[in-house]
Design a protein around this motif. Structure first.
Motif, PDB file in Angstrom:
ATOM      1  N   PHE A 109       0.826  -1.208   0.000  1.00  0.00           N
ATOM      2  CA  PHE A 109       0.000   0.000   0.000  1.00  0.00           C
ATOM      3  C   PHE A 109       0.863   1.262   0.000  1.00  0.00           C
ATOM      4  O   PHE A 109       2.069   1.213   0.258  1.00  0.00           O
ATOM      5  N   ASP A 110       0.218   2.365  -0.301  1.00  0.00           N
ATOM      6  CA  ASP A 110       0.869   3.673  -0.318  1.00  0.00           C
ATOM      7  C   ASP A 110       0.284   4.555   0.772  1.00  0.00           C
ATOM      8  O   ASP A 110      -0.899   4.444   1.100  1.00  0.00           O
ATOM      9  N   THR A 111       1.106   5.472   1.306  1.00  0.00           N
ATOM     10  CA  THR A 111       0.639   6.458   2.280  1.00  0.00           C
ATOM     11  C   THR A 111       1.138   7.839   1.877  1.00  0.00           C
ATOM     12  O   THR A 111       2.114   7.987   1.139  1.00  0.00           O
ATOM     13  N   GLU A 112       0.450   8.845   2.400  1.00  0.00           N
ATOM     14  CA  GLU A 112       0.860  10.235   2.195  1.00  0.00           C
ATOM     15  C   GLU A 112       0.742  10.979   3.513  1.00  0.00           C
ATOM     16  O   GLU A 112      -0.285  10.887   4.190  1.00  0.00           O
ATOM     17  N   LEU A 113       1.795  11.709   3.873  1.00  0.00           N
ATOM     18  CA  LEU A 113       1.743  12.623   5.010  1.00  0.00           C
ATOM     19  C   LEU A 113       2.008  14.012   4.446  1.00  0.00           C
ATOM     20  O   LEU A 113       3.091  14.298   3.945  1.00  0.00           O
ATOM     21  N   ASN A 114       1.004  14.838   4.509  1.00  0.00           N
ATOM     22  CA  ASN A 114       1.074  16.137   3.852  1.00  0.00           C
ATOM     23  C   ASN A 114       1.162  17.275   4.856  1.00  0.00           C
ATOM     24  O   ASN A 114       0.413  17.318   5.836  1.00  0.00           O
ATOM     25  N   GLY A 115       2.080  18.213   4.583  1.00  0.00           N
ATOM     26  CA  GLY A 115       2.141  19.442   5.353  1.00  0.00           C
ATOM     27  C   GLY A 115       1.028  20.368   4.919  1.00  0.00           C
ATOM     28  O   GLY A 115       0.215  20.023   4.058  1.00  0.00           O
ATOM     29  N   PRO A 116       0.948  21.564   5.515  1.00  0.00           N
ATOM     30  CA  PRO A 116      -0.116  22.500   5.123  1.00  0.00           C
ATOM     31  C   PRO A 116      -0.070  22.800   3.630  1.00  0.00           C
ATOM     32  O   PRO A 116       1.002  23.034   3.059  1.00  0.00           O
ATOM     33  N   LEU A 117      -1.216  22.753   3.001  1.00  0.00           N
ATOM     34  CA  LEU A 117      -1.316  23.098   1.584  1.00  0.00           C
ATOM     35  C   LEU A 117      -1.257  24.615   1.469  1.00  0.00           C
ATOM     36  O   LEU A 117      -2.053  25.327   2.080  1.00  0.00           O
ATOM     37  N   ARG A 118      -0.313  25.129   0.703  1.00  0.00           N
ATOM     38  CA  ARG A 118      -0.126  26.573   0.564  1.00  0.00           C
ATOM     39  C   ARG A 118      -0.667  27.048  -0.780  1.00  0.00           C
ATOM     40  O   ARG A 118      -0.430  26.423  -1.823  1.00  0.00           O
ATOM     41  N   LEU A 119      -1.391  28.133  -0.721  1.00  0.00           N
ATOM     42  CA  LEU A 119      -1.972  28.771  -1.897  1.00  0.00           C
ATOM     43  C   LEU A 119      -1.385  30.165  -1.998  1.00  0.00           C
ATOM     44  O   LEU A 119      -1.533  30.966  -1.082  1.00  0.00           O
ATOM     45  N   ASP A 120      -0.694  30.452  -3.088  1.00  0.00           N
ATOM     46  CA  ASP A 120      -0.035  31.740  -3.274  1.00  0.00           C
ATOM     47  C   ASP A 120      -0.749  32.546  -4.349  1.00  0.00           C
ATOM     48  O   ASP A 120      -0.843  32.113  -5.504  1.00  0.00           O
ATOM     49  N   VAL A 121      -1.260  33.713  -3.947  1.00  0.00           N
ATOM     50  CA  VAL A 121      -1.871  34.664  -4.872  1.00  0.00           C
ATOM     51  C   VAL A 121      -1.327  36.050  -4.516  1.00  0.00           C
ATOM     52  O   VAL A 121      -1.574  36.542  -3.411  1.00  0.00           O
ATOM     53  N   ARG A 122      -0.585  36.661  -5.406  1.00  0.00           N
ATOM     54  CA  ARG A 122      -0.058  38.003  -5.173  1.00  0.00           C
ATOM     55  C   ARG A 122      -1.045  39.045  -5.707  1.00  0.00           C
ATOM     56  O   ARG A 122      -1.851  38.748  -6.603  1.00  0.00           O
ATOM     57  N   PRO A 123      -1.001  40.265  -5.179  1.00  0.00           N
ATOM     58  CA  PRO A 123      -1.910  41.303  -5.690  1.00  0.00           C
ATOM     59  C   PRO A 123      -1.825  41.476  -7.196  1.00  0.00           C
ATOM     60  O   PRO A 123      -2.851  41.655  -7.870  1.00  0.00           O
ATOM     61  N   GLU A 124      -0.612  41.385  -7.728  1.00  0.00           N
ATOM     62  CA  GLU A 124      -0.452  41.570  -9.179  1.00  0.00           C
ATOM     63  C   GLU A 124      -0.960  40.374  -9.990  1.00  0.00           C
ATOM     64  O   GLU A 124      -1.053  40.432 -11.223  1.00  0.00           O
ATOM     65  N   ASP A 125      -1.303  39.281  -9.308  1.00  0.00           N
ATOM     66  CA  ASP A 125      -1.837  38.104  -9.998  1.00  0.00           C
ATOM     67  C   ASP A 125      -3.335  38.219 -10.273  1.00  0.00           C
ATOM     68  O   ASP A 125      -3.905  37.377 -10.967  1.00  0.00           O
TER      69      ASP A 125
END
Length: 341
Positions: A109-125
């Motif tokens: 089997f496979d496992t995943e341990l994930n850190g916080p998911l980060r979403l980056d949106v800059r004002p110029e985006d």
């Protein structure tokens, strides 16, 4: 953020198949978030057994060997301590019975341990005129739930946009159709391919209030009595805008002060700051209840470019901006330090 089962089992037992299958059952919690819990193998004991042993080897060489037991109806949780990321395990579950017989259940089997998911949106985006938004995720992209609210109260878009597992850090783009009014709020909820998600609300919206400029005496920040009627008229326009848009979001008033180039740069910035505060205080005195912020830009953000020491009336001005978040100022000479009145 629920993980789907990712467990591949095959059965080879030295006891008859029905006896082994009825005695024990295995399930997997294969996905987990750092700081919440670990991936885990669950051993469900259905019938009497003498004990069991889980033997695993992770694809980075780590060995797991856990022995246990229990009565029928009990579930043993075997947490799999691992670094952040995705790992593969191979091994077996050996079950011992009271009659000294045993059975073996191979595990893969496979496992995943994930850190916080980060979403980056800059004002110029956020390109409101172009009706597009760019962002990046810290893990492969699965899908996005997008809502675009206009200042008319109607939604230009509300729905889901699928992605194809684009790798972490890939610039991703969303768009929405044209609609009446201005974009007030963009709600973005982004999911990775494991269905973990994070979100952000953006408010790329502002209203600039047209007004008559208050004339201050040279070097002074107090509002002359003869100029107060201008503030009455500006207050009425601000109050009208607040009544119209305040029902959609918690709005604020921003007051910006500017000067011409006569005098020292540092002195002009200080003077413009004091004048902006005087204007902000005047609006508060007239009954505005919303948060009011102010900043002085002195001669450093002129409406009309002039040589130094030029008395230019167009540069002796203020700006009144209604916004939900600190407004993005094109060509600002420095990052504003908004003072709250």
């Amino acid at each position: 953020m629920n993980a789907r089962l990712v467990l591949l089992l095959s059965l080879v037992a030295s006891t008859p198949l029905p006896a082994f299958a009825d005695a024990i059952r295995v399930s997997l919690e294969g996905r987990a978030a750092v700081g919440e819990k670990l991936p885990a193998l669950l051993v469900h004991i259905e019938e009497p057994i003498a004990g069991f042993e889980v033997k695993l080897k992770r694809d980075d060489g780590k060995v797991v060997d856990v022995k246990g037991g229990g009565k029928p109806g009990m579930t043993r949780r075997i947490e799999l301590e691992q670094p952040e990321g995705r790992f593969h395990y191979e091994g077996e579950l050996v079950v011992r019975f009271a009659n000294a017989e045993s059975g073996s259940l191979p595990l893969s089997f496979d496992t995943e341990l994930n850190g916080p998911l980060r979403l980056d949106v800059r004002p110029e985006d956020v390109d409101v005129p172009g009706r597009t938004l760019r962002f990046q995720l810290s893990r492969p992209a699965g899908r996005v739930e997008l809502t675009v609210l206009m200042d008319t109260g109607k939604k230009a878009f509300e729905g889901e946009v699928a992605f194809k597992g684009e790798k972490a850090g890939t610039p991703l783009t969303l768009s929405w159709p044209a609609a009446e009014g201005k974009v007030m709020k963009i709600s973005l909820r982004a999911f990775d391919t494991s269905d973990f998600y994070t979100g952000v609300d953006l408010f790329p919206w502002r209203v600039d209030i047209p007004h008559e400029e208050v004339g201050f005496a040279s070097g002074r920040a107090d509002i002359p009595a003869g100029e107060r009627g201008k503030l009455d008229r500006s207050h009425a326009l601000i109050a009208e805008a607040l009544a119209k848009y305040g029902r959609f979001a918690a709005v604020r008033l921003y007051v910006l002060g500017h000067t011409d180039t006569v005098g020292a740069t540092a002195d002009n910035r200080e003077l413009s700051l004091k004048r902006a505060r005087s204007l902000a205080a005047a609006f508060r005195q007239r009954g505005l209840k919303v948060p009011i912020f102010y900043e002085g830009f002195g001669e450093e953000s002129p409406a009309v470019r002039t040589p130094d020491e030029t008395a230019e009336a167009a540069n002796r001005r203020a700006e009144y901006i209604i916004a939900v978040e600190d407004p993005v100022l094109a060509g600002a000479p420095f990052s504003p330090r908004w003072r709250k009145l």
